[in-house]
Design an enzyme around this catalytic site. Structure first.
Site, PDB file in Angstrom:
ATOM      1  CB  SER A 125      -2.939  30.221 -13.273  1.00  0.00           C
ATOM      2  OG  SER A 125      -2.882  29.135 -12.806  1.00  0.00           O
ATOM      3  CE1 TYR A 150       1.117  32.552 -10.026  1.00  0.00           C
ATOM      4  CE2 TYR A 150      -0.125  30.533  -9.355  1.00  0.00           C
ATOM      5  CZ  TYR A 150       0.591  31.301 -10.144  1.00  0.00           C
ATOM      6  OH  TYR A 150       0.642  30.856 -11.712  1.00  0.00           O
ATOM      7  CE  LYS A 154      -0.218  34.318 -12.876  1.00  0.00           C
ATOM      8  NZ  LYS A 154       0.257  35.233 -13.573  1.00  0.00           N
TER       9      LYS A 154
HETATM   10  N1  UFG Z   1       4.266  17.084  -7.228  1.00  0.00           N
HETATM   11  C1  UFG Z   1       4.586  15.885  -6.394  1.00  0.00           C
HETATM   12  N2  UFG Z   1       6.139  16.019  -6.164  1.00  0.00           N
HETATM   13  C2  UFG Z   1       6.625  17.395  -6.396  1.00  0.00           C
HETATM   14  C3  UFG Z   1       6.075  18.327  -6.933  1.00  0.00           C
HETATM   15  C4  UFG Z   1       4.618  17.997  -7.456  1.00  0.00           C
HETATM   16  O1  UFG Z   1       4.328  14.880  -6.070  1.00  0.00           O
HETATM   17  O2  UFG Z   1       7.762  17.413  -5.861  1.00  0.00           O
HETATM   18  C5  UFG Z   1       2.604  16.612  -7.697  1.00  0.00           C
HETATM   19  C6  UFG Z   1       1.476  17.320  -7.215  1.00  0.00           C
HETATM   20  O3  UFG Z   1       1.098  16.876  -5.865  1.00  0.00           O
HETATM   21  C7  UFG Z   1       0.459  17.528  -8.126  1.00  0.00           C
HETATM   22  C8  UFG Z   1       1.354  17.394  -9.745  1.00  0.00           C
HETATM   23  O4  UFG Z   1       2.710  16.913  -8.880  1.00  0.00           O
HETATM   24  O5  UFG Z   1      -0.153  16.474  -8.021  1.00  0.00           O
HETATM   25  C9  UFG Z   1       1.741  18.824 -10.225  1.00  0.00           C
HETATM   26  O6  UFG Z   1       2.281  19.638  -9.226  1.00  0.00           O
HETATM   27  P1  UFG Z   1       2.802  21.045  -9.762  1.00  0.00           P
HETATM   28  O7  UFG Z   1       3.396  21.551  -8.471  1.00  0.00           O
HETATM   29  O8  UFG Z   1       3.863  20.575 -10.887  1.00  0.00           O
HETATM   30  O9  UFG Z   1       1.705  21.872 -10.402  1.00  0.00           O
HETATM   31  P2  UFG Z   1       0.298  22.275  -9.634  1.00  0.00           P
HETATM   32  O10 UFG Z   1      -0.835  21.540 -10.659  1.00  0.00           O
HETATM   33  O11 UFG Z   1       0.117  22.108  -8.304  1.00  0.00           O
HETATM   34  O12 UFG Z   1       0.492  23.867  -9.984  1.00  0.00           O
HETATM   35  C10 UFG Z   1       0.308  24.373 -11.474  1.00  0.00           C
HETATM   36  C11 UFG Z   1       1.000  25.728 -11.452  1.00  0.00           C
HETATM   37  C12 UFG Z   1       0.616  26.651 -10.548  1.00  0.00           C
HETATM   38  C13 UFG Z   1      -0.968  26.803 -10.697  1.00  0.00           C
HETATM   39  C14 UFG Z   1      -1.713  25.445 -10.386  1.00  0.00           C
HETATM   40  C15 UFG Z   1      -2.995  25.279 -10.319  1.00  0.00           C
HETATM   41  O13 UFG Z   1       2.529  25.363 -10.967  1.00  0.00           O
HETATM   42  O14 UFG Z   1       1.152  27.978 -11.072  1.00  0.00           O
HETATM   43  O15 UFG Z   1      -1.119  24.712 -11.350  1.00  0.00           O
HETATM   44  O16 UFG Z   1      -3.559  25.465 -11.539  1.00  0.00           O
HETATM   45  F1  UFG Z   1      -1.478  27.549  -9.684  1.00  0.00           F
END
Ligand code: UFG
Length: 337
Positions: A125, A150, A154
């Protein structure tokens, strides 16, 4: 015919990868304990491809149960997806995360050695880049500084596989660092089906779109980004799945690491607006505080995978939104219908 074992192959990325391997003429064996997935996903993979999959219900941490699979199949490689993946949950249950994710990876290594299986492709990841915002990320950027257990699993499994491959002549280890997988197979037969309230943006948007959840919370609009919301490298899950086939086809002795992303950053508002426009639906939302641990901006430099794996993401944000909604509308309760 070449044959690969997909651990966690019934999950979101695993099931899409199974389709792409089968369509490339490569046989697939799946092991999954269905702790966060459904056997129906594999039935659907068989429907989509018209090919059969050898499916085993087992926990990869259970070495004897997993050995049976290595005993019954002559494998060319393992694609290791199995593992816990919820960032927030990992903070509350670190011991469970380390035990499960590290044990399953170690069992895979031990059985590969025992049965002389020479290739492993690992589901890593972009989280290994930690809190750095030195974007776009190249594979040689510093890793570590993860914000949750988590992410550390990785990071640690990458190191375990590097050490294992370096110590074992003939072995190939390919570490694939995913950015943000989104979307579903265009058939709408397989897709993302999180248990409970989704943690990630796209499944949340989908469930709001079909009325299963009332409102999206946007975590912060005061980031130093063009519209203030977080920017991510969303990649269509079918493109991501094809990256695994490319990794398998380009395996060679030693360790290689590739980013799988599009190279483009889109904001949370970009995602919401594309989803509304492409699917002609409303996505009610409200702005709330930032989510702890989130960075402002993350996107890949995918040029190494483009050149060495001859792989490139071809689908865009509109495709991701269309296919994600198509899956959710056809399966409002995921595989539980
Ligand atoms: N977000 C919202 N509302 C939500 C969910 C997410 O505004 O309900 C925003 C987050 O703040 C972020 C963006 O949408 O700015 C993406 O969030 P995600 O949770 O979809 O994805 P992340 O980038 O946080 O997480 C992903 C993977 C993880 C990994 C991480 C870091 O899901 O497994 O990238 O690379 F660890």
């Amino acid at each position: 015919m070449a044959k690969v074992l997909l651990t966690g192959g019934a999950g979101y990325i695993g099931s899409h990868t199974a389709v792409e391997f089968l369509e490339a003429g490569i046989d697939v064996v799946v092991v999954d304990n269905f702790s966060n997935s459904s056997p129906k996903a594999i039935k659907r993979v068989e429907q989509i491809t018209g090919k059969s999959v050898a499916l085993y219900e087992a926990d990869v941490c259970d070495k004897d149960a997993t050995r049976k699979i290595f005993d019954e199949h002559r494998l060319d490689a393992v694609v290791h997806f199995a593992g816990y993946k919820a960032v927030g949950e990992s903070v509350k249950k670190p011991v469970e995360y380390y035990r499960n994710n590290l044990d399953s990876a170690l069992v895979v290594c031990e059985l590969m050695r025992e049965y002389d299986v020479r290739g492993i492709v690992f589901s890593s990841s972009a989280t290994v880049y930690g809190v750095s915002e030195n974007v776009p990320f190249k594979e040689d950027a510093p890793t570590g500084g993860c914000t949750n257990p988590y992410g550390w699993t990785k990071y640690m499994i990458e190191q375990i596989l590097r050490d294992y491959a370096n110590a074992t002549p003939g072995v190939s280890a390919t570490l694939l660092r995913y950015f943000n997988p989104v979307g579903a197979h265009p058939s709408g037969e397989i897709g993302e089906d999180p248990y409970g309230e989704p943690n990630n943006l796209a499944p949340y948007v989908c469930q709001v779109a079909v009325g299963r959840l009332p409102l999206l919370r946007v975590f912060g609009n005061d980031y130093p980004t063009p519209d203030g919301t977080g920017v991510r490298d969303f990649i269509h899950v079918v493109d991501l799945a094809k990256g695994h086939v490319a990794a398998f086809q380009h395996m060679k002795e030693g360790v290689r690491t590739y980013n799988l992303g599009t190279g483009h950053g889109y904001s949370v508002f970009d995602m919401i607006n594309a989803f509304k426009r492409v699917n002609n639906v409303e996505i009610p939302y409200k702005i709330v505080d930032r989510r702890p641990g989130d960075v402002a901006t993350s996107y890949a430099d995918p040029s190494l995978a483009n050149s060495e794996l001859e792989w490139k993401a071809t689908l865009g944000l509109d495709d991701m939104c269309r296919d994600a909604y198509n899956w959710q509308r056809k399966n409002p309760n995921g595989y539980r219908d």
